[in-house]
Scaffold this active site. Structure first.
Site, PDB file in Angstrom:
ATOM      1  CE  LYS A  13     -78.859  10.602 -42.403  1.00  0.00           C
ATOM      2  NZ  LYS A  13     -80.303  10.385 -42.583  1.00  0.00           N
ATOM      3  CE  LYS A  27     -84.894  11.517 -48.284  1.00  0.00           C
ATOM      4  NZ  LYS A  27     -85.433  10.163 -48.336  1.00  0.00           N
ATOM      5  CE  LYS A  83     -79.942   3.640 -48.571  1.00  0.00           C
ATOM      6  NZ  LYS A  83     -81.379   3.373 -48.654  1.00  0.00           N
TER       7      LYS A  83
HETATM    8  P1  AMP Z   1     -83.162   4.265 -45.426  1.00  0.00           P
HETATM    9  O1  AMP Z   1     -82.088   3.697 -46.247  1.00  0.00           O
HETATM   10  O2  AMP Z   1     -83.184   5.746 -45.397  1.00  0.00           O
HETATM   11  O3  AMP Z   1     -84.490   3.618 -45.722  1.00  0.00           O
HETATM   12  O4  AMP Z   1     -82.792   3.854 -43.934  1.00  0.00           O
HETATM   13  C1  AMP Z   1     -82.943   2.551 -43.474  1.00  0.00           C
HETATM   14  C2  AMP Z   1     -82.652   2.479 -41.999  1.00  0.00           C
HETATM   15  O5  AMP Z   1     -81.285   2.807 -41.748  1.00  0.00           O
HETATM   16  C3  AMP Z   1     -83.487   3.442 -41.144  1.00  0.00           C
HETATM   17  O6  AMP Z   1     -83.870   2.787 -39.953  1.00  0.00           O
HETATM   18  C4  AMP Z   1     -82.531   4.568 -40.852  1.00  0.00           C
HETATM   19  O7  AMP Z   1     -82.829   5.220 -39.639  1.00  0.00           O
HETATM   20  C5  AMP Z   1     -81.209   3.809 -40.740  1.00  0.00           C
HETATM   21  N1  AMP Z   1     -80.072   4.688 -41.034  1.00  0.00           N
HETATM   22  C6  AMP Z   1     -79.803   5.336 -42.196  1.00  0.00           C
HETATM   23  N2  AMP Z   1     -78.664   6.058 -42.113  1.00  0.00           N
HETATM   24  C7  AMP Z   1     -78.179   5.852 -40.842  1.00  0.00           C
HETATM   25  C8  AMP Z   1     -77.029   6.309 -40.132  1.00  0.00           C
HETATM   26  N3  AMP Z   1     -76.112   7.108 -40.696  1.00  0.00           N
HETATM   27  N4  AMP Z   1     -76.878   5.897 -38.849  1.00  0.00           N
HETATM   28  C9  AMP Z   1     -77.778   5.083 -38.255  1.00  0.00           C
HETATM   29  N5  AMP Z   1     -78.874   4.607 -38.876  1.00  0.00           N
HETATM   30  C10 AMP Z   1     -79.089   4.986 -40.152  1.00  0.00           C
END
Ligand code: AMP
Ligand code: TRP
Length: 354
Positions: free
Chosen positions: A217, A115, A220
């Protein structure tokens, strides 16, 4: 001697649309854990400020994540749903953890490196200290289990390091105040104030990959919307994205080992398995040897049947922001009571007069 009672905590940032990776890696597990554990689920609005300071719509983003939690099946009465900033004890404990954790630990975090990019000197101090706030989120409830996607593994190891260092730096005062709890660390029985939290990462889709590139991965921030399925996508959009998902020319293999070296096939099989609460083995037992032209329509139908009711319910909930705000206020009050109990102990352990 008492033991830590099992408690689940997890958080999601209110930034950008939720996608299938968030759902399968995190939210679907949050829902399942409610049956066997007490759970606290948090919209981490203070974390949202670390990469980008000003958000025009942080309130609405916070409500949208809350709506997704509820629409997916989280019960805010039986468990706790709230937004982080309502419970200032998170930030208070994060400051203390900033003094426990070492700069070197933070510098090693791959999420920070990704980041911050090339211009690290210009990243916010908050982005560097992010894992310290995350450790505080978890440990202010002395939570024992944290469901997350695979990308959060390193942050959870750091959370254990912080707990362990706090327990050992303050061991004399913890003992003097009789605030220690016995726990096993490997083979050793130790006494400490904070538990060493277990990550819950397993399952067939701990890391959901981009539909355009099975080595990246699902995220968003990917510029291509075709790379991800958003929780708010309608049935036609979901079908189109799965139809266009990258694959290789071979049919699905006859066993799971045959998915090795085929990232796109592996990803789609993992998604199918996670959406249907089955293992990849079971999915391969059904679809092994079939062409993607047969597998993709089945996957589309499954994804639509799981995700559509969630997006319909999300939209309904978002029509009533006052209801959502009420859920967050009630959850914040209940979370705050637990967090304050911890902070009373922590202030005493450190020697902060209060
Ligand atoms: P965040 O939106 O970054 O706060 O992520 C929220 C949750 O979604 C966290 O537990 C991340 O580990 C999970 N997460 C985000 N992207 C992925 C992905 N591509 N595959 C699996 N889990 C994900
Ligand atoms: N860092 C997590 C993410 O980016 C969000 C998060 C913040 C979190 N605090 C947490 C997850 C505590 C689990 C527990 O996805």
């Amino acid at each position: 001697m008492s033991e830590f009672s099992p408690l689940v905590f997890s958080g999601v940032q209110p930034t950008g649309n939720l996608h299938l990776g968030n759902y399968l890696g995190a939210i679907r597990k949050f829902v399942a854990l409610q049956a066997s554990r007490n759970c606290i689920y948090c919209v981490v609005d203070l974390h949202a400020m670390t990469a980008q300071l000003v958000h025009e719509d942080l309130e609405d983003q916070t409500r949208a994540i809350t709506a997704a939690f509820l629409a997916a099946g989280i019960d805010p009465k039986a468990h706790i749903v709230f937004n982080q900033s309502r419970v200032p004890q998170h930030a208070e404990l994060a400051w203390i953890f900033n003094c426990v954790a070492r700069i070197g630990w933070m510098n090693r975090m791959t999420q920070f490196k990704d980041k911050a990019g090339k211009d690290r000197e210009n990243a916010s101090l908050g982005l560097l200290a992010y894992p310290s706030l995350m450790a505080a989120d978890i440990l202010v409830y002395r939570a024992t289990h944290v469901p997350v996607g695979d990308d959060q593994k390193q942050h959870l190891e750091l959370t254990r390091d912080i707990a362990q260092k706090f327990n050992s730096d303050f061991s004399a005062r913890i003992a003097k105040l009789s605030l220690g709890v016995e726990m096993m660390v490997g083979e050793e029985r130790v006494n400490g104030y904070f538990p060493l939290t277990e990550p819950l990462i397993e399952g067939p889709a701990p890391r959901v990959m981009s539909l355009r590139d099975g080595t990246k991965k699902m995220s968003k921030s990917d510029v291509s919307d075709l790379s991800r399925i958003n929780l708010t996508d309608d049935a036609d959009t979901i079908s189109k994205k799965i139809r266009k998902a990258k694959t290789d020319p071979e049919p699905l293999p006859g066993d799971v080992e045959g998915l090795a070296g085929r990232p796109e096939a592996d990803n789609l099989v993992g998604i199918y398995a996670a959406l249907s609460d089955r293992s990849k083995e079971e999915v391969i037992a059904e679809f092994g040897g079939r062409q993607f032209s047969a597998f993709k329509p089945a996957l589309s139908e499954l994804a639509v049947s799981v995700l559509s009711p969630i997006s319909v319910q999300m939209r309904r909930l978002l029509d009533d922001p006052a209801y959502i705000d009420g859920v967050l206020a009630d959850g914040g009050e209940r979370a705050g009571a637990i967090a304050e109990k911890t902070m009373k102990d922590v202030r005493a352990i450190i020697g902060l007069l209060a």
